[in-house]
Design a protein around this motif. Structure first.
Motif, short mmCIF file in Angstrom:
data_model
loop_
_atom_site.label_atom_id
_atom_site.label_comp_id
_atom_site.label_asym_id
_atom_site.label_seq_id
_atom_site.Cartn_x
_atom_site.Cartn_y
_atom_site.Cartn_z
N LEU A 80 0.83 -1.28 -0.16
CA LEU A 80 -0.03 -0.10 0.14
C LEU A 80 0.91 1.15 -0.09
N ASP A 81 2.01 1.14 0.79
CA ASP A 81 2.71 2.55 0.96
C ASP A 81 3.38 2.57 -0.56
N ASN A 82 3.72 1.51 -1.23
CA ASN A 82 4.44 1.74 -2.56
C ASN A 82 3.52 2.06 -3.55
N THR A 83 2.22 1.73 -3.39
CA THR A 83 1.35 2.15 -4.32
C THR A 83 0.93 3.67 -4.35
N LEU A 84 0.96 3.98 -2.94
CA LEU A 84 0.72 5.44 -2.50
C LEU A 84 1.77 6.02 -3.26
N VAL A 85 2.98 5.98 -2.92
CA VAL A 85 4.11 6.71 -3.58
C VAL A 85 4.21 6.70 -5.04
N SER A 86 3.97 5.61 -5.77
CA SER A 86 3.91 5.26 -7.21
C SER A 86 2.66 6.46 -7.74
N ALA A 87 1.66 6.24 -6.93
CA ALA A 87 0.48 7.32 -7.46
C ALA A 87 0.70 8.72 -7.32
N VAL A 88 1.48 9.11 -6.18
CA VAL A 88 1.75 10.47 -6.07
C VAL A 88 2.83 10.48 -7.33
N MET A 89 3.72 9.91 -7.65
CA MET A 89 4.67 10.43 -8.60
C MET A 89 4.15 10.08 -9.93
N ALA A 90 3.27 9.51 -10.27
CA ALA A 90 2.66 9.47 -11.44
C ALA A 90 1.89 10.64 -11.67
N ALA A 91 1.16 10.92 -10.54
CA ALA A 91 0.39 12.37 -10.73
C ALA A 91 1.15 13.36 -10.82
N ALA A 92 2.53 13.59 -10.18
CA ALA A 92 3.51 14.58 -10.44
C ALA A 92 3.88 14.49 -11.77
N LEU A 93 4.32 13.21 -12.43
CA LEU A 93 4.67 13.40 -13.64
C LEU A 93 3.46 13.85 -14.97
N LEU A 94 2.35 13.49 -14.59
CA LEU A 94 1.03 14.07 -15.23
C LEU A 94 1.09 15.33 -15.20
N CYS A 95 1.18 16.01 -14.15
CA CYS A 95 1.06 17.58 -13.81
C CYS A 95 2.22 18.23 -14.53
N SER A 96 3.51 17.65 -14.37
CA SER A 96 4.49 18.54 -15.04
C SER A 96 4.40 18.23 -16.57
N VAL A 97 3.72 17.36 -17.25
CA VAL A 97 3.53 17.30 -18.71
C VAL A 97 2.28 18.03 -19.03
N ILE A 98 1.50 18.43 -18.17
CA ILE A 98 0.39 19.18 -18.47
C ILE A 98 0.86 20.63 -18.36
N VAL A 99 1.64 21.18 -17.15
CA VAL A 99 2.25 22.53 -17.23
C VAL A 99 2.97 22.65 -18.23
N ALA A 100 3.83 21.70 -18.55
CA ALA A 100 4.69 22.20 -19.99
C ALA A 100 4.01 22.12 -21.01
#
Length: 192
Positions: A80-100
């Motif tokens: 669950l911890d790894n899923t949480l961290v992975s989801a946060v990082m996936a969201a961060a990557l998506l956000c950075s692509v959107i901002v770009a």
């Protein structure tokens, strides 16, 4: 699973982490600053520092737990911890692509890429230093600024200072994040 998410303060810290990341990424855009360095006077992109609140709040989520209950529990919460961290990082990557995309430059994507590297480094350090490992990526940032440039060109070992389209940096960030997740499995059941 609901008690786990509440114990991790995910309902408050997760939106805050992503909001701070997006606002900071959008605010700094392509801004560079001249920072003191031993190896010259490089112009450092402010986007280098954008992942700091993100990985700090990820650490706060991972450390806000019920250690005795989690250690004595039958079910391991590492998944669950790894899923949480992975989801946060996936969201961060998506956000950075959107901002770009909104800014019309690829520079914002380095924020997401660097978040992967720095979070992986933090998780790796968490296996042996606990919560104090949140300072490991900050130390990496300081090291990059102080000795990571030859004139105005980043050295390859810095990883996070490399351009957005650098393949080596992308692979190194993914590898560091994967190592961090593996280390997370070991450290998630420790009580101290």
């Amino acid at each position: 699973m609901r008690w786990w998410f509440k114990a991790r303060k995910g309902h408050t810290l997760l939106p805050l982490a992503l909001a701070l990341f997006v606002v900071a990424l959008y605010a700094v855009q392509d801004t560079t600053v001249l920072l003191p360095s031993i190896t010259g006077s490089p112009r450092i992109a402010l986007s280098l520092f954008v992942p700091v609140p993100l990985f700090a709040l990820v650490m706060a989520m991972l450390e806000s737990r019920l250690p005795a209950a989690e250690t004595s529990g039958v079910r391991s919460l590492a998944r669950l911890d790894n899923t949480l961290v992975s989801a946060v990082m996936a969201a961060a990557l998506l956000c950075s692509v959107i901002v770009a995309g909104l800014q019309g430059t690829a520079a914002a994507t380095t924020g997401g890429r660097n978040a992967l590297f720095l979070t992986g480094l933090m998780l790796l350090g968490r296996a042996w230093a606990g919560q104090a490992a949140v300072m490991l990526p900050v130390g990496w940032l300081v090291t990059v600024v102080v000795i990571g440039f030859r004139g105005n060109v980043p050295r390859p070992w810095t990883v996070i200072a490399l351009p957005a389209d650098d393949v080596f940096a992308a692979v190194a960030c993914l590898a560091m994040f994967a190592l961090g997740l593996v280390a997370q499995i070991r450290s998630s059941r420790k009580t101290a």
